[in-house]
Design a protein around this motif. Structure first.
Motif, PDB file in Angstrom:
ATOM      1  N   SER A   1      -2.888   8.977  -3.390  1.00 54.65           N
ATOM      2  CA  SER A   1      -3.638   7.733  -3.196  1.00 54.65           C
ATOM      3  C   SER A   1      -4.364   7.399  -4.487  1.00 54.65           C
TER       4      SER A   1
ATOM      5  N   SER B   1      -0.288   4.381  -0.582  1.00 55.60           N
ATOM      6  CA  SER B   1      -1.113   5.581  -0.439  1.00 55.60           C
ATOM      7  C   SER B   1      -0.713   6.390   0.790  1.00 55.60           C
TER       8      SER B   1
ATOM      9  N   ASP C   1       0.856  -1.191   0.000  1.00 56.42           N
ATOM     10  CA  ASP C   1       0.000   0.000   0.000  1.00 56.42           C
ATOM     11  C   ASP C   1       0.888   1.235   0.000  1.00 56.42           C
TER      12      ASP C   1
ATOM     13  N   GLN D   1      -2.098   4.751  -9.935  1.00 50.01           N
ATOM     14  CA  GLN D   1      -2.228   3.464  -9.264  1.00 50.01           C
ATOM     15  C   GLN D   1      -0.864   2.873  -8.950  1.00 50.01           C
TER      16      GLN D   1
ATOM     17  N   GLY E   1      -1.156   3.522  -5.242  1.00 48.42           N
ATOM     18  CA  GLY E   1      -2.262   2.611  -5.005  1.00 48.42           C
ATOM     19  C   GLY E   1      -1.827   1.365  -4.252  1.00 48.42           C
ATOM     20  N   GLU E   2      -2.746   0.440  -4.127  1.00 48.66           N
ATOM     21  CA  GLU E   2      -2.459  -0.863  -3.524  1.00 48.66           C
ATOM     22  C   GLU E   2      -3.018  -1.940  -4.434  1.00 48.66           C
TER      23      GLU E   2
ATOM     24  N   GLY F   1      -5.428  -2.932  -9.012  1.00 48.31           N
ATOM     25  CA  GLY F   1      -6.512  -2.016  -9.337  1.00 48.31           C
ATOM     26  C   GLY F   1      -7.269  -2.397 -10.594  1.00 48.31           C
TER      27      GLY F   1
ATOM     28  N   TRP G   1      -7.465   4.377  -5.890  1.00 44.93           N
ATOM     29  CA  TRP G   1      -8.297   3.247  -5.512  1.00 44.93           C
ATOM     30  C   TRP G   1      -9.383   3.018  -6.551  1.00 44.93           C
TER      31      TRP G   1
END
Length: 328
Positions: free
Chosen positions: A308, A93, A91, A276, A280-281, A284, A310
């Motif tokens: 971030s 973000s 992650d 992303q 991001g994590e 996506g 998502w």
């Protein structure tokens, strides 16, 4: 005699070892796979992360055969996959952000555009880009988003809704029409199916150039293989438009009908980076909404910092919406 002649652990499973090495080389050298043979290179790159699923399959075979050589050979695809995609598993973000942007291919066959508009308005995005709007559904989106977004523009099948003022709005020619026949079409005809726009969002930190794009579809068929001609032509034209952009702060929101691993987007990814990938994590994935296997809906930025990124919950579309927080 049979026991004495049984191959040792290093000599067992030569086929499995060869397959492991081939898998690793395929992922490592994916950019070298030619596209002239049915678009094979782009097809591999579209689903490149999923080639990692072959690793546990080959590992199970190696353990069943008790093949040391196959296990050692598997180190190559494991290392290559982690090099390519390992960073996406964490992650990245950060809290905060000056502006939240979102994009969504709302789907021409969306059975509930009013519900989609309500969901998107509730997302809290400051800037919202829509693609694949039909003329019949346009009024529904305009009505459903009017309260949350006082400013908006629609250019053909794409639109942008904003809580901040817009200016310098214009369609972007991404070469939807190829050849001399396209040049003979009147502008009002082309505008009906225009699929890209550029506008300026006025922020407290200065002007932000925002592009919205919906590139051509891709097809898989026995004769042409992975057909991407219109998509690739659109991507090249969009890359040229971005290169000519004078504003140093740029956001691109769109259904690009391809992943950022695809070589077709080199002209775009050399200028902008994926929100992303940066903030991001996970992967996506956005399409298809019922079981996402690829991220073809993108948020790319230049001159601003993604904090971030998502994926939003499903709507009535066959795509999932995407969002990102950015800062200056």
């Amino acid at each position: 005699m049979r026991i004495g002649s049984r191959p040792g652990p290093w000599k067992r499973g030569p086929v499995l070892a060869a397959l492991a090495l081939l898998l690793g080389l395929l992922m490592l050298l994916h950019a070298k796979i030619p596209n002239r043979i049915g678009g094979l290179g782009s097809l591999v790159e579209t689903f490149l992360p999923w080639f990692g699923l072959f690793i546990p399959v080959l590992l199970a075979g190696a353990l069943w055969r008790r093949s040391v050589s196959a296990v050692v050979a598997l180190l190559l695809p494991v290392m290559v996959w982690l090099h390519l995609f390992g960073a996406l598993l964490s992650d990245k973000s950060h809290p905060g952000g000056d502006l939240t942007v979102a994009g969504h291919n709302v789907g021409a066959d969306n059975p509930d555009p009013a519900g989609t508009a309500r969901d998107l308005a509730a997302s809290g995005a400051d800037v919202l880009a829509l693609q694949e709007m039909t003329e019949q559904a346009r009024g529904t989106y305009e009505k459903g988003l009017a309260k949350a977004y006082p400013y908006h523009t629609v250019q053909g099948t794409v639109g942008l809704w904003s809580k901040l003022p817009l200016s310098d709005t214009q369609p972007v020619d991404i070469k939807m029409d190829a050849g001399p026949l396209g040049d003979t079409k009147p502008d009002e005809v082309k505008m009906a199916y225009n699929r890209a726009l550029r506008t300026t969002v006025t922020t407290d930190h200065g002007p932000l150039a925002v592009y919205v794009a919906h590139l051509g579809s891709v097809r898989v068929n026995p004769r042409a293989g992975f057909w991407t001609d219109s998509r690739d032509r659109n991507a090249q034209a969009l890359g040229e438009a971005l290169a000519a952009e004078q504003n140093e702060r740029v956001v691109l929101l769109g259904d690009l009908n391809g992943t950022m691993d695809d070589r077709a987007f080199d002209g775009i990814t050399s200028q902008l980076r994926s929100a992303q990938n940066a903030a991001g994590e996970g992967f996506g994935f956005t399409w298809p909404a019922s079981f996402p296997v690829a991220r073809i809906d993108q948020i790319l930025v230049r001159g601003v910092e993604p904090e971030s990124s998502w994926v939003l919950p499903a709507t009535g579309s066959d795509h999932l919406p995407v969002a990102a927080g950015i800062s200056w």
